[in-house]
Structures are given as structure tokens and as C-alpha cells.
Design a protein around this motif. Structure first.
Motif, PDB file in Angstrom:
ATOM      1  N   UNK C  60       0.828  -1.201   0.000  1.00  0.00           N
ATOM      2  CA  UNK C  60       0.000   0.000   0.000  1.00  0.00           C
ATOM      3  C   UNK C  60       0.874   1.268   0.000  1.00  0.00           C
ATOM      4  N   UNK C  63       1.598   2.107  -3.528  1.00  0.00           N
ATOM      5  CA  UNK C  63       0.420   2.692  -4.187  1.00  0.00           C
ATOM      6  C   UNK C  63       0.206   4.134  -3.756  1.00  0.00           C
ATOM      7  N   UNK C  64       0.536   4.425  -2.513  1.00  0.00           N
ATOM      8  CA  UNK C  64       0.248   5.741  -1.969  1.00  0.00           C
ATOM      9  C   UNK C  64       1.272   6.803  -2.330  1.00  0.00           C
ATOM     10  N   UNK C  65       2.405   6.384  -2.823  1.00  0.00           N
ATOM     11  CA  UNK C  65       3.462   7.371  -3.066  1.00  0.00           C
ATOM     12  C   UNK C  65       3.173   8.174  -4.324  1.00  0.00           C
ATOM     13  N   UNK C  91       2.861  10.243   2.845  1.00  0.00           N
ATOM     14  CA  UNK C  91       1.650   9.473   2.542  1.00  0.00           C
ATOM     15  C   UNK C  91       1.883   7.975   2.634  1.00  0.00           C
TER      16      UNK C  91
END
Ligand code: FAD
Ligand code: SF4
Lengths: 420, 407, 445
Positions: C60, C63-65, C91
């Protein structure tokens, strides 16, 4: 007419997350991604750093061509969708081309909302949502001496800091009494404001631009208190709105954003929506909310992708939990969950430790012994772990005091015992 | 047997065991597995020597027992090899488990049985009890009379076994002691002629252990439900009809052998002085030589006796036997082994079974001789001829006559 | 997506010394401050918990970067952080629900575990074996991509590890092979198929219980003769190996036939209803060594078949257990390789949920206990290096932990347990003696 099984409008976090989820389940069927951007996918969140020059525009792409080739995804740039017709399962692009789909994901995100300020249309101004916006801002930065930022929200503050770092004298005008009021209370915002002030950024809170007029290369703003401000760069960051214009005749139900259920499904058959464009259930409130943050775009995109691909492992959306991490001038602020003001007061406990001098702040909001919100400035805790505590509604009764004393450690212990 | 020397053939003097080894070399056998046992041992030694000398280009496995010998050959044959082994007596008994399985797998393995009596009493000498004990296992069995016939038949056996209408293993039986160690002048056929006669080997087109043709060889088959019963019956009936096909294939192969090599052997049965015979002896294997001498002597005396030699014992040539004996009044069947349950010889049993198909009743009696290496002399056959003559004149058959009982 | 190497934590071995954290802080932050360690051991109520990057499969944080600063390395599985791209937005710390992605105040950016390039400092520093660097992922990666050579849905008993053994072995061995599965559980579960159907994708033969090694001899020898390298493999039970199958096995081993003979030892004739075999241990209940007024289970010790195979001077002999898959795989590799030039024998213990009477979810646990109590010794042998224990026989668990887990031993008296302990002690002594001895190849003639 081009026909594709999965059609995805948008190429940012929600879209990419959906593509990933689809391909984990369905390696075969066609995926087409259309974006109105001319570039490879990038994140709006990174743009302030493109403005300041910290991130080179060619290094911010989230995927390369090879990724799409490998996953057998047709990636179409410069392809803006103009109309969506659920009845015929097709969309129309700006150039008139039609694409048929079996399943459609709307991940068109949000775009800057322009405030109704007289004179705005007549002056040269900037917004910050696309890579081109950022590049444009970056290119004018060297010439910029005085920058005026309308809006003290996350985007405005990010931009303000980076404009300042780029050498401009920056003023932020915010209508609310405090900046970042969506995520922090007055105490916390106060600390943040102080740091900005120390770094030479002028913050005009409880203030409003009433009219704008051109002035040379730049503009002149009239403020509600009568003051006037000259700026050679104007950035409008007064909020965003979901991009739904292309859905006008689609019949898809829209409130502020596209209304979706817990599987990100819209009111139209075979049409899903995720990310900043979607309005979904909130974790804390009965109404559907737009939780316009990056992690939710990722999460919603995944749910939509799994649902579209028929992945039996999909779990329904737990509801949007507001959260943010905010790094500014080498300090960090984190906000997970909701302020006590957003809760009805029964069973609510609030604990705070504030050391404004040291710019340290912690607030914990519990409701019925469960975590509802945790907010910190320069205070170490793991936002991801805290979010999980909220979502799992972990009962903290037995560890309340230790948790209040050492939230990071106790949250990690709970993590290790509950979902490791 | 009429011998016309073919130009490139070669004459040697050897015993039956060596003759079999020469045949194995001539048939270009690729895999030989052996385990020594009296009186087969010298055959194994010849094979080993031929391999060592480069005369036999085969892979030789000195297995640790007969059970493994046949198992090795099964594996090799499933992989595509032309294979050979020989055994006898207790060795055959020991390999019974893989032995009974070979015909069902339809593997064209050729195995010599240098016939030996079975235990007990403990004995290491000739007798056909070993081969006869496995007569119902589904192998083709042919019995040789002479050293030359051992050589020729062992080569022919491959052509019979690998024939697509047959696909069954073949036992080439030759009598321990008599043929195994008795030397004779034999003609080695020309290799090119043998190659032309046998053609390409054809051993595992139907069932193989080959990664290029992956298949489950011999999955569980049968049971009371589903396709089981029918599938099992299909396999069994297939074996039976292959056995019947073998009768004509054996005949054709023997005829072709005669054409190519100028040497003919009776394929199923040989009629000897049967034309006007009133009664006949029925023999099998090497005893036939002495029996023919006795018949010749009786004919000199004016007795109308003939002889029927059975070469192909499995499949049993029912029609040929019935036809040959239909003309005589009585037959005396000489066995070198015992059918315990019937208290007679097994060949006798088969002959009287075949005579059921004769247009009229033929009187028959059983002689058993030559057990455990005992000689069956012309004297014994004279006695047998006398008893059969009496039978032909209407005497009662009486019980089985044990020829060596008083030796 | 493959599996990757990872750090495992055994809290029961931890005493909170913090050596791992200091080692990490020193290695990664040139600091002695445990707070800067990327592995965080937390003591709480007398037990220990762990917070660190799990190098998630579908991370995750990545994905969040928003800056493409994080990526999962396809080779190592490590989630790499690229300082030159990171914009310090934090994030990623929202994405991580394991406390593995943390802001390091002194460094001014996020910090995370990078597994020290496959040689983690924390693991090396742990004095109590609480941290272990698991490299088993190699197995999954290598074998996971190989074709499963059996059809789905083999009908083994619930919880039986035989399927695990044969599927993994055949994946490794590959399709250029001929398999023989003599009567027993392995064909019984359908590998050879029924009524014209097959259970295996490679040529498979259902040989006699007695002749597996011999018929494979024929197959291998012939292919070798015609210049084809076809591996031949026996997947046999202990009856077809140690009892009625022993003669052909011994013969083939003595002749040095090139094959891989895998004995799946479930200590009896389990497929036919759990009768005693030569491999059934002393005291064990079987349907032919029943427990009653006078019967107390088997009255003789099991024969030690793998040691008998050592005495055949095989190219390779080893014992293995599905409780120790890494070890099993190493041995499988070596056995396959040895089978190219000689006789390779692999003896794999296979606890029988049905016949040994234990819950079907306990198979691997029972396998482990057998080894940890020295009931089963893990070793390998080849003529050049001699015999080598691959699992230390020191400090075994008490035997009771093993025998009491199994219904087939429930009746054991103290004397019987003492007998088994005696047998184990003797075995250990004997095998250790062999291990200490001169390699056979080097022994004077
Ligand atoms: C300056 C800035 C800073 C931010 N900082 C943070 C932060 O710190 N933390 C945080 O959580 N969030 C932050 N955000 C918000 C975050 O970037 C968004 O929540 C996230 O990008 C939403 O992703 P999305 O995929 O839903 O939509 P978007 O990222 O908005 O992407 C929309 C996509 O749709 C395409 N598109 C739109 N309309 C059409 C059309 N008609 N046809 C074809 N394509 C179309 C666009 O080209 C784009 O590819 C920030 C945003 C900005 C602008
Ligand atoms: S802190 Fe760095 S690594 Fe983490 S999400 Fe932000 S840019 Fe990516």
C-alpha cells in the motif's frame, strides 16, 4: 467503434489502482485507459514539488510505457471523454470518436473550483492540478517576486511553501479563521501558521479577496478589510470540485460527486466511480462524502477494480476516514480521523498535549473507548496503524492510559496482536 | 527339415544354449537381462561373452534375480527396446509375478525357457514342468526339437511377437540338458538376411513410457461400476484374440523363414509318417527325435504308426491337432511334465480337448516320461507304440503310463 | 509475483535485549539510538511484539506514493525507497498498517527496512535465535513457476503430506521423466489414473509392489543407450521399498543404476488398512499389531532403511521431512543431480493422519516434532563427503511431545517409551558415529 472490456476514464491514483486490481484477477480482457493529459500518469500531490523544482517533471511519472505493455493495457493520452452513454455502453471523446465498453470506471478526479470573485476572469492567474499547471508555475517562479495564493487549504499551503522556497514573497488569503481547517483545530493550525510566518509567508486568515484587477504583468487584489495587495503571480487554490461535466447527459446520479455504493458502483449499470470524483459513504457520518485524498483514491480504485473484474475477494468499502500527512518546512503534521466537533458528543473523550513553543501538539479523540481521531504535530505515531485501529473499531478500554501516554508503541502492540 | 546352404551363411557346431545366444545377436536385441540358473546358465554366459566381444550390441543387466530380470525387460520394452532373457525351473516360478503381467501389457518380449523340472523333490535337471506350469499365463509358447530349431525359432519369435496382430510375449522352449548341452552342427543365417526378415522393430507403439508420448501405463482398471467392467473385458478379449491371430502369424512367419533361408520348420504341428497311420504318438520338444526313430523302426516292422509333434503349444493349435488325429484310431500323448489335478500330462489334456472337435472319437492315453532329466529312449517309445497299438485295437486305455517308473 | 525472503520473529525466544535494534541503528543510521532502528521490538506485558516493514506483496505504501519514490523490487521483493524522488509527503506512512514506514526525525525523511541486501544486521545480532532470515521463498519462486505434473484433485486423505511431497518433487524433476508408483497410497490417490484415465502428466507406470527399481532400470538403461536423458523416478511407499520391494531396490542400488528412488515412509501399509511394515516403529499400533489384553503394539524396532542404502554405497542417500522444506529441497536437488550418474535414495517421512491417528491439520507439526525429538534424524550421505547430519541432534525435545501427539502410541507404557528412547539414543549414537567417521570413498580398501 473501438470496443474494450474495461474502460477507465482517468489515469491517476484511482485509475491505476483499479488497473492493478483488475489485472490481479483478470489477465486477459482488454483494458483501455483514457486520460485528457498528454503525459504518462502522475500524481497531483507531487505537483507542488515540481513547482519548487525539487522534483523534475520527467521523474514524477507513476508508470512507464513498459508497464502498460506488460499488462496489456491500452494507454491513450490526450483523450478527453466528452459524453458517457450508459444505455449504449459507450463513451464519446472530444474528437467525436466513440469507444464501447463492458465495464466503465469513472476516475476523472477533481479540478480546481474557481471562486466567484469579480474580476477573476480578467486577470492572469494560475491553478495547480495538472502537470502543465505545475510546469507553468515553475517557469514563472524565477520572475516572481510577490505571489498571492487564494486559499489556505492543503493545496494552497503546499503551493505557498514551495513558492516561498522558490524565492517568492508569498501571501495566503484564507476565508476561515485558520488555515487547514479541514484537518486541524485552531491550536494545531496556529502552530502551523507560526512556522509559515517564521519562514516569511504571510497568512491573512478570516480574510477574503473581494475583487481582482489586472495590474501590469500581475494583478491587484482588494481584500475584505479594504487592504490592497499587488502580486505578479496569482494562484487560485480555493477548493476543488469533482470533474463531472462530461456526465451531464449520462443520467448517472450525481450529488456533489458521482454517488456510489460500497462497491463503488454508480446508479448506472456497469459503471463505477472512484477517487476524487466519487461521493461515497463516510466512516463517521451517515451522508455520503467526498474524501478527496490520495489514499482513498487508491482504496476506492482497488474496490472498483475488483468489483469490475468479479474478484470474489473484494471487500465492501468501510467508509471514508479523513486523514492527511502534512510536511511543511521540515516539520510534520498528521491527522487521522475526525475532530470531536464532527461527532455527536456522547461518549466522546478528548486528550491533548500542546507545547506551542516547541511546535509539538497531540490530540486524541476517543468515542466509546474507540479511536475516532488522532492529530499530531512533530509527534511520532504511525498514521497507517491508527487508521487501522479506527477501521477495526479496536476497543482501547483496557489500554487507555498506556495508549494516551505512548500512542505509537501501544498502537503497534495492538497491531501485532490484532492484524499482524 | 531340408537344408539348402545359403551362400553367406556359416556353419558352426554349438549347443542349444549357444544357438539361442547366436539368435539373440542376429535379432539385434538391444536389452538383455539375465540371472543364471541351471541348465540355462551357459546361455547367459554366452550372452555376456557376446556382449563383451562386441558380437551382441545389447545393454546387459546382470539383475539380482529373475523377478527383476523380467521387470527390467518390461521397463526397457516400454521405453522401446527389443529385449531378451532366458530362465527355467525355479527361476520361472520366481518371476511369475511380472511374468503374468507381460501379456496384458502386450509387450513383445522373447524369453527362452531351457526347460527344467520344478521342485520338489529338489532337482536341477530337464523336464517341462516349468514351462507347462505357466502355460495359461498368456504367453505364446513354442517348443523346439533341435539346436538349429532353437536358433531359427528364437529369431522368428521376434517377428511373431512384434506382429501387430499379435503383440504378445513368446517363450521359446528348449529342453534342458538335451538341447541346452547337446551340440550339433548348425547354420548361422546371414545377418543381412535376418535384418531383412525381421524388419524394423516395433515394440511400444501401443504402450510406452516416453516423455514424448506421456501416458499412464496400466492405470487401475476394472471394478464393479462405471466403465471398469467393460474396459477390463476389452483388454482380456484383446489378449485372447491376439492369441488366436498368432496361429496364422506363426504359420506365415515359418513359411517366410523357409522361403528366405531354405530351411523349413513345421509351425504349429509336424505330421510324421501320418499318411496312412492307424495310430499315432503325440510328442513335444526334443523327445521327438527318439520317438521318430522308434516310429521308423515300427514302420520297418509293418506297423502303421505315425507321429504328431506339437511345436506351438500356446496358442494350442486345436484345429491342426484335431485334423491330424482325426484319421487315426488311437493316439498316445507323451508328456515331460505332470498335470496334477488330472493325473496325466498337460499335453494329453490339450490333445483330448482338441479331439472333441474331431468328427469321431479317437482313443487316447497319456504317457509321462523324462522327468527330472530322465531319458526317454527308443525303448520307452517302443513300449508306448505297443500300448497305443493295443488301444487302437480296442483295448481299454487304462491310467497314465509313467515311462521311467521302473528305470 | 513471487515469494521473497523475509525476517521471521519468534517472540518466545526474545528477551528484549534490543541488540537487533542497536545493530540496525548502527548499520542504517550510524547511531546507537534504538529509536532509529527500522526493526522495532516492543515489550508489553512480558511478551514481545514486532513492528517493521513486511515487504508486502501488494504494498500500500507504494500505491500511496505520489512521487514514484517507492517500488517493489521484482527480484528481491524488497520495497525500495528512492531518496532522490521522495518529496517527504509521508503518505506512505498512511498506507502502512504495520509501522514499517516511519518518519526518521534525525534523517528528515522516511526510513524503512531494506533487508540489508539479503544479510540483515538485526538477525546476525540476535543472540537468542528470535530472529531468523527465512530464505524458503527461493523454493516457492523456483518451484512455483514449474509445471505441476499431477492433475488437480488427487484423492489423498485429508491432511496427508504425500501429495505435497510428490507434487513438489515432480515439479522439480520436470517433464523429461518416467515415474513409477508401486501399489500404495500414491497410486491409490489417483496418480496412475483409473480405467483409461491418467493422474499424471508425465509417463507413469503402476509397477508391482516388488519390482519398481528393476523396471526403472530397464527404462533408464534403454534411454541412455539411445542417447536420451530421461530421468527415472520411483515414488514408493515404505512397503514397496523396505519390505517386498527391497530386493529389486538393493539390486539396482548395488549396480549403481541411475535413478531417483523416493520412499514416502508412512511407517506401514496405510493404503491397505494400516498394517505393520518393516518400517513400523516399536510400540506402534497398526491393524496387525493391535492393542488389546495382550498386544501392546509392534514388538520390534523399525529397520533403518536409509542406513541400509548408505551401505549400498549409493551416489546419494538422505532422509528428509516436510517439516523442514528448505532442507528437503536441498536434498531433492542433490538427489536429482546424483541420479544422473548413480543411484539416489531419498527417504521422506510422511506422518499418516488416518493411520497414525492425529488431527488432519497437524501433519507438518508432527513432522517437525519427529525431527525435534530425534525420532527422525535428518542427514545426507554421499561417498565423497560421507554422512552429515543436517539437523542438529543436540537438545532434542522430550520424546513425549512426539509420541503423545499420535493416537498410535497412546497406549504406550513407561517401559515401552523407555525402549523407544533407548532406540533413539542408539540411532543418534550410530549416526553420529558415521558422521564423525571417514568418508567411505576415503576409507582404506
Ligand atoms: C497540489 C495538490 C496537493 C495535494 N496533496 C495531497 C496530499 O498531501 N495528500 C492527499 O491525500 N491528497 C493530496 N492531494 C489530492 C490527491 O492528489 C487526490 O486526492 C488524488 O490525486 C485523487 O486521485 P484521482 O485518481 O481520484 O483523480 P485525479 O488525481 O484528479 O486524476 C484525474 C484523472 O482523470 C483525468 N480526467 C479528468 N477528466 C477527464 C476526462 N473528461 N476525460 C479523460 N480524462 C479525464 C485526468 O487527466 C487525470 O488523469 C493533492 C492534490 C493537489 C492538486
Ligand atoms: S514520503 Fe517519500 S516515499 Fe513516502 S509517499 Fe511521500 S514521496 Fe513517497
Amino acid at each position: 467503434m473501438d470496443q474494450t472490456h474495461y474502460l477507465i476514464v482517468g489515469a491517476s491514483h484511482a485509475a491505476l489502482s483499479a488497473v492493478h486490481a483488475i489485472r490481479l484477477h483478470d489477465a486477459e480482457r482488454d483494458i483501455t485507459v483514457v486520460t485528457r493529459d498528454q503525459s504518462l500518469p502522475y500524481s497531483p500531490t507531487v505537483l507542488p514539488y515540481v513547482v519548487s523544482g525539487r522534483s523534475a517533471p520527467e521523474r514524477v511519472f507513476l508508470r512507464n510505457e513498459d508497464y502498460f505493455t506488460r499488462l496489456n493495457v491500452k494507454y491513450r493520452r490526450g483523450a478527453a471523454v466528452r459524453k458517457v452513454r450508459p444505455a449504449t455502453a459507450s463513451v464519446q471523446l472530444d474528437d467525436g470518436e466513440e469507444i464501447g465498453f463492458s465495464k466503465l470506471l469513472l476516475a476523472s478526479g477533481a479540478a480546481p473550483a474557481l471562486p466567484p470573485i469579480p474580476g477573476l476572469a480578467g486577470v492572469r492567474f494560475h491553478v495547480l492540478r495538472t502537470l502543465n499547471d505545475a510546469i507553468a508555475l515553475h517557469s514563472v517562479l524565477p520572475k516572481t517576486k510577490r505571489a498571492l495564493v487564494l486559499g489556505g487549504g492543503l493545496i494552497g499551503m503546499h503551493a505557498a511553501e514551495n513558492l516561498a522556497k522558490g524565492g517568492a514573497q508569498v501571501t495566503v488569503v484564507e476565508i476561515q479563521p485558520h488555515v487547514l481547517s479541514g484537518y486541524f483545530d485552531a491550536d494545531a493550525s496556529g502552530i502551523i501558521e507560526k512556522v509559515f510566518a517564521t519562514n516569511g509567508v504571510r497568512l491573512l486568515t478570516s480574510s477574503q479577496v473581494t475583487t481582482l484587477a489586472g495590474s501590469g504583468e500581475g494583478c491587484r487584489a482588494m481584500l475584505s478589510d479594504g487592504a490592497e495587495l499587488d502580486a505578479d503571480l496569482l494562484l487560485v487554490a480555493a477548493g476543488v470540485a469533482p470533474v463531472t461535466d462530461f456526465l451531464d447527459e449520462s443520467g448517472i446520479e450525481i450529488d456533489r460527486g458521482v454517488l456510489v455504493d460500497d462497491w463503488m458502483h454508480t446508479s448506472a449499470e456497469n459503471v463505477w466511480a472512484a477517487g476524487d470524483v466519487a461521493q461515497a459513504r463516510g466512516f463517521f457520518e451517515a451522508d455520503k462524502i467526498i474524501n478527496g485524498i490520495l489514499p482513498d483514491a487508491v482504496g476506492q480504485g482497488r474496490i472498483a477494480g475488483m468489483a469490475m473484474a468479479g474478484d470474489a475477494g473484494a471487500k465492501p468499502y468501510a467508509g471514508g476516514v479523513p486523514l492527511n500527512t502534512y510536511a511543511f518546512f521540515g516539520q510534520q503534521a498528521m491527522s487521522v480521523g475526525v475532530q470531536e466537533s464532527a461527532l455527536d458528543s456522547s461518549g466522546v473523550e478528548v486528550y491533548r498535549q500542546v507545547d506551542a513553543e516547541a511546535a509539538r501538539y497531540l490530540k486524541i479523540v476517543l468515542q466509546d473507548s474507540r479511536l475516532a481521531g488522532i492529530f499530531g504535530i512533530n509527534w511520532a505515531f504511525d498514521p497507517g496503524v491508527m487508521r487501522e485501529l479506527i477501521l477495526r473499531r479496536i476497543d482501547l478500554d483496557a489500554v487507555k492510559q498506556p495508549f494516551l501516554d505512548a500512542p505509537q508503541k501501544i498502537a503497534r502492540v495492538l497491531m501485532s496482536r490484532n492484524w499482524r | 527339415m531340408s537344408a539348402v546352404l545359403k551362400p553367406k551363411s556359416k556353419l558352426i557346431v554349438c549347443d542349444g544354449n549357444e544357438a539361442a545366444a547366436w539368435a539373440v545377436a542376429a535379432a539385434r536385441v538391444e536389452m538383455v537381462a539375465v540371472y543364471p540358473i541351471t541348465p540355462q546358465s551357459s546361455l547367459v554366459e554366452y550372452l555376456a561373452k557376446f556382449v563383451a566381444d562386441g558380437r551382441l550390441a545389447a545393454e546387459l543387466v546382470d539383475a539380482e534375480g529373475e523377478h527383476s530380470v523380467l521387470s527390467v525387460l518390461q521397463g526397457a520394452c516400454l521405453a522401446g527396446a527389443r529385449t531378451y532373457t532366458a530362465s527355467c525351473g525355479p527361476g520361472v516360478a520366481f518371476m511369475f509375478e511380472p511374468y503374468v503381467r507381460t501379456p496384458g501389457l502386450r509387450l513383445p518380449i522373447v524369453m527362452g525357457i531351457v526347460t527344467r523340472d520344478l521342485l520338489t523333490p529338489q532337482s536341477v535337471w530337464g523336464g517341462q514342468q516349468d514351462a507347462m506350469s505357466v502355460r495359461e499365463a498368456g504367453w505364446i509358447q513354442v517348443y523346439c526339437e533341435s539346436v538349429q530349431e532353437v536358433l531359427d525359432t528364437t529369431i522368428m519369435a521376434y517377428k511373431i511377437a512384434e506382429h501387430r496382430d499379435v503383440m504378445l510375449p513368446v517363450n521359446v522352449c528348449h529342453d534342458g540338458n538335451y538341447l541346452s548341452f547337446g551340440a550339433a552342427r548348425v547354420e548361422l543365417p546371414d545377418q543381412a538376411e535376418v535384418d531383412a526378415f525381421l524388419g524394423e522393430k516395433d515394440v511400444n507403439w501401443h504402450v510406452a513410457l516416453d516423455p514424448r508420448r506421456p501416458m499412464a501405463v496400466d492405470p487401475l482398471t476394472g471394478g464393479a461400476v462405471g466403465s471398469g467392467p467393460a474396459t477390463f473385458v476389452r483388454y482380456r478379449k484383446g489378449e485372447c484374440s491376439a492369441m488366436q491371430n498368432a496361429l496364422s502369424v506363426i504359420t506365415e512367419v515359418h513359411e517366410e523363414w523357409g522361403r528366405r533361408f531354405g530351411r523349413t520348420h513345421a509351425p504349429l504341428v509336424e505330421r510324421y509318417r501320418m499318411q496312412d497311420a492307424d495310430y499315432a504318438l503325440v510328442t513335444i520338444g526334443s523327445m521327438t527325435g527318439a520317438a521318430k526313430d522308434a516310429v521308423d523302426a515300427a514302420r520297418e516292422r509293418g506297423e502303421k504308426v505315425g507321429l504328431l509333434k506339437v511345436k506351438t503349444y500356446r496358442p494350442f493349435p486345436v484345429q491342426a491337432v484335431a485334423a491330424a488325429l482325426a484319421q487315426v484310431k488311437a493316439a498316445g500323448v507323451v508328456d515331460r511334465s505332470v498335470s496334477f489335478g488330472w493325473n496325466c500330462g498337460p499335453l494329453f489334456q490339450d490333445v483330448i480337448g482338441a479331439l472333441y472337435h474331431a468328427p469321431r472319437r479317437v482313443a487316447a492315453m497319456s504317457f509321462i516320461g523324462g522327468l527330472a532329466g530322465a531319458d526317454i529312449t527308443t525303448g520307452h517309445f517302443d513300449e508306448a507304440i505297443r500300448r497305443v497299438a493295443e488301444l487302437a485295437q480296442g483295448a481299454a486305455a487304462g491310467g497314465t503310463v509313467w515311462l521311467n517308473e521302473k528305470d | 509475483m513471487g515469494a521473497f525472503e523475509t525476517i521471521s520473529f519468534r517472540p518466545e525466544n526474545c528477551n528484549g535485549c534490543n541488540d537487533c535494534m542497536i545493530a540496525c541503528a548502527q548499520a542504517k543510521a550510524q547511531s546507537d539510538d534504538a529509536a532509529r532502528s527500522r526493526i522495532q521490538v516492543l515489550s508489553s506485558d512480558g511478551s514481545y511484539e514486532l513492528a517493521m516493514c513486511r515487504q508486502c506483496g501488494d504494498p500500500e505504501c507504494v500505491h500511496n506514493c505520489p512521487a514514484a519514490a517507492l517500488s517493489k523490487d521484482a527480484e528481491s521483493g524488497v520495497i525500495d525507497w528512492d531518496a532522490s524522488k521522495c518529496v517527504d509527503c509521508l503518505l506512505c506512512t498512511v498506507g502502512c498498517s504495520y509501522g514499517g514506514m516511519v518518519y526518521d526525525v534525525d534523517a528528515g525523511h522516511v526510513a524503512k527496512c531494506d533487508l540489508c541486501d539479503g544479510d540483515p544486521a538485526c538477525v546476525k545480532a540476535c543472540p537468542r535465535g528470535a530472529l531468523k532470515f527465512l530464505t524458503t521463498a527461493r523454493i516457492y519462486n523456483e518451484v512455483g513457476n514449474l509445471e505441476d505434473l499431477f492433475v488437480p484433485g488427487l484423492a489423498g486423505c485429508q491432511g496427508c503430506n504425500t501429495e505435497l511431497i510428490i507434487r513438489h518433487a515432480m515439479r522439480r524433476i520436470g517433464p523429461e521423466a518416467v515415474v513409477a508408483t508401486p501399489p500404495g497410497c500414491i497410486p491409490g490417490m489417483g496418480t496412475v489414473g483409473y480405467n483409461g484415465l491418467t493422474g499424471t502428466k508425465v509417463p507413469v507406470f503402476h509397477p508391482l509392489l516388488t519390482n519398481t527399481a528393476s523396471m526403472l532400470t530397464g527404462v533408464r538403461r534403454y534411454y541412455k543407450r539411445i542417447g536420451r536423458n530421461v530421468k527415472v523416478v520411483a515414488l514408493a511407499g515404505d512397503g514397496g521399498t523396505a519390505d517386498v520391494g527391497f530386493q529389486s531396490l538393493s539390486g539396482a542400488a548395488e549396480r549403481g543404476e541411475e535413478m531417483l528412488f523416493i520412499c514416502v515412509d508412512n511407517e506401514g501399509y496405510m493404503n491397505t488398512g494400516m498394517q505393520r511394515s518393516g518400517c513400523t516403529p516399536y510400540g506402534a499400533w497398526t491393524s496387525t499389531t493391535p492393542v488389546g489384553e495382550r498386544g501392546r503394539g509392534k514388538t520390534q524396532d523399525a529397520k533403518n532403511l536409509p542406513l541400509l542404502m548408505v551401505m549400498h554405497h549409493c551416489a546419494y542417500v538422505a532422509t528428509a521431512s516436510t517439516g523442514f522444506m528448505e532442507d528437503l529441497y536441498d536434498k531433492l536437488d542433490r538427489a536429482i543431480e546424483a541420479s544422473e550418474h548413480g543411484f539416489a535414495y531419498l527417504h521422506v517421512y510422511s506422518p499418516c493422519t488416518t493411520g497414525w491417528r492425529f488431527p488432519s491439520d497437524q501433519n507438518i507439526e508432527v513432522s517437525r516434532k519427529a525431527v525435534r525429538t530425534n525420532f527422525v534424524l535428518l542427514w545426507e550421505f554421499d561417498p565423497q563427503s560421507g554422512l552429515r547430519l543436517t539437523h542438529a541432534a543436540e537438545d532434542p525435545l522430550p520424546l513425549a511431545e512426539y509420541v503423545m501427539a499420535l493416537g498410535k502410541y497412546r497406549h504406550l507404557s513407561e517401559e515401552q517409551i523407555a525402549h523407544i528412547e533407548g532406540t533413539i539414543a542408539q540411532n543418534v549414537k550410530f549416526v553420529k558415529g558415521l558422521a564423525a567417521g571417514v568418508p567411505l570413498a576415503a576409507a582404506p580398501a
